[in-house]
Design an enzyme around this catalytic site. Sequence first.
Site, short mmCIF file in Angstrom:
data_model
loop_
_atom_site.label_atom_id
_atom_site.label_comp_id
_atom_site.label_asym_id
_atom_site.label_seq_id
_atom_site.Cartn_x
_atom_site.Cartn_y
_atom_site.Cartn_z
N GLN A 71 -4.29 -1.50 9.81
CA GLN A 71 -4.20 -2.83 9.19
C GLN A 71 -4.76 -3.90 10.13
O GLN A 71 -4.38 -3.96 11.30
CB GLN A 71 -2.73 -3.13 8.84
CG GLN A 71 -2.52 -4.44 8.11
CD GLN A 71 -3.15 -4.46 6.71
OE1 GLN A 71 -3.08 -3.48 5.97
NE2 GLN A 71 -3.80 -5.57 6.37
N LYS A 100 0.84 -1.21 0.00
CA LYS A 100 0.00 0.00 0.00
C LYS A 100 0.88 1.26 0.00
O LYS A 100 0.64 2.20 -0.76
CB LYS A 100 -0.93 0.00 1.23
CG LYS A 100 -2.04 -1.04 1.12
CD LYS A 100 -2.81 -1.24 2.41
CE LYS A 100 -3.79 -2.40 2.27
NZ LYS A 100 -4.48 -2.76 3.52
N ASP A 143 -10.79 3.07 4.41
CA ASP A 143 -11.13 1.64 4.27
C ASP A 143 -12.65 1.45 4.21
O ASP A 143 -13.12 0.38 3.81
CB ASP A 143 -10.60 0.84 5.47
CG ASP A 143 -9.30 0.10 5.15
OD1 ASP A 143 -9.04 -0.13 3.95
OD2 ASP A 143 -8.58 -0.25 6.10
#
Length: 291
Positions: free
Chosen positions: A96, A52, A119
Site C-alpha cells: 500500500q 481490499k 497492482d
Amino acid sequence: MIVLDGKKTAQEIKEEIKLKVSAMKGRGERVPHLAAVLVGSDGASLTYVGSKVRSCEQIGFESTLIRLEEDITEEALLQEIMKLNNDHTLDGFIVQLPLPKHINEERILLAIDPQKDVDGFHPANFGRMALDLDAFTPATPFGIMQLLERYKVPTSGKHCVVVGRSHIVGRPISILMSQKGPAGDATVTVAHSRTQNLAELTRQADIIVMALGIPEYLTANMVKEGATIIDVGITRVADESHPKGYVIKGDVAFDEVSKKASFITPVPGGVGPMTIAMLLQNTLLAREWRD
Ligand code: NDP
C-alpha cells in the site's frame, strides 16, 4: 445523459469472480490468495487496505494483511518482499502506497516479483501492457477500460484528452485507450501541468479523462456538448456540515458538466469502486496464469 455506475459495475465484476472461485472450490482447487502489506497506520491507507481485504472475503479469496511498523528499515521491508515473492501459497500481493518518507518506493516496487505484482506497477508489467502482451494492468485504468467497454461507450476514432500523466493513472490510460481493441482505438492527447490552453483542448475532446486531483477543475465551459467524462479525482474537502468533517470531490464540477455530457462517472461511485474490483480481477488472473 448516462451515469457510468462504477459501484454497480464493480459489484457485477465481483459476482462474476465469485462464481469462478466457487467453481474452483468445487473442483477441489486452491482459491486465489492476495496479501496486502501496510506500513504504519495512516488513516486513509488503513481504510483502503481494509476494504481490499473485506472484498477478498466477500468473493471467497484467501487474504492476508501484513502490518509493519512505521519505522521499519528499507532493508527489513525488502526482506519481507522477498518472503512474499517466495511464498508459493500466494498468487499476488500489493504494497500500500504511500510508504514512509525514509523508504525508497521505487526500490520496493522493483523488488516485487512481476508475476505477483497485481497492482501492475512493476516496469515489466508496464512494458508488457504497453506492448499489448498479457500483463497486470494497473487497477484504476483497467477499471476505466471496463466501464467504457461494459457501457459500450464509443471510443474508436474518438478524440480523448487525458488530463494527468502519472504512472498509475494518466500515463497508462492514455496508452490503453490508444491501443487496438475494445474501449481503445481512440486518438489520445495527454495534458499535464505544463499544457497551455487546456480548455481549448478539452473543448475539442469527445472523451475527457480527468486525473489531476484538483476538485471540480473541469467546468461546463471546458466541455463540448455530448462528451464522455471520466472523473478519476478523489480529494477530501473540509466540510463541517458533514459528520466526517469532509466530503469527497472529484476533478469534475458534476452538476454543471453532467448537463452537457453523454456519459459521465460520478464521484463517489464511479472509478473508485472499479479500482478494487480490478485488483481482484488481477489476482484471479495471477492464480490462473500460475497453472
Ligand atoms: P498525481 O499527482 O501523481 O498526478 C497529477 C497529474 O495532474 C500530473 O501529471 C500533473 O502534471 C497534472 N496536473 C496537475 N495540475 C494540473 C493542471 N492545473 N492542469 C493540467 N494538469 C495538471 O496524481 P494521480 O494520478 O496519482 O491521481 C490523480 C487523482 O486521481 C487524485 O485525486 C487521486 O486521489 C485520484 N486517484 C483515484 C483513484 C481511484 O481509485 N479512483 C486511484 C488513483 C488516484 P505534472 O506531471 O506536470 O505534474
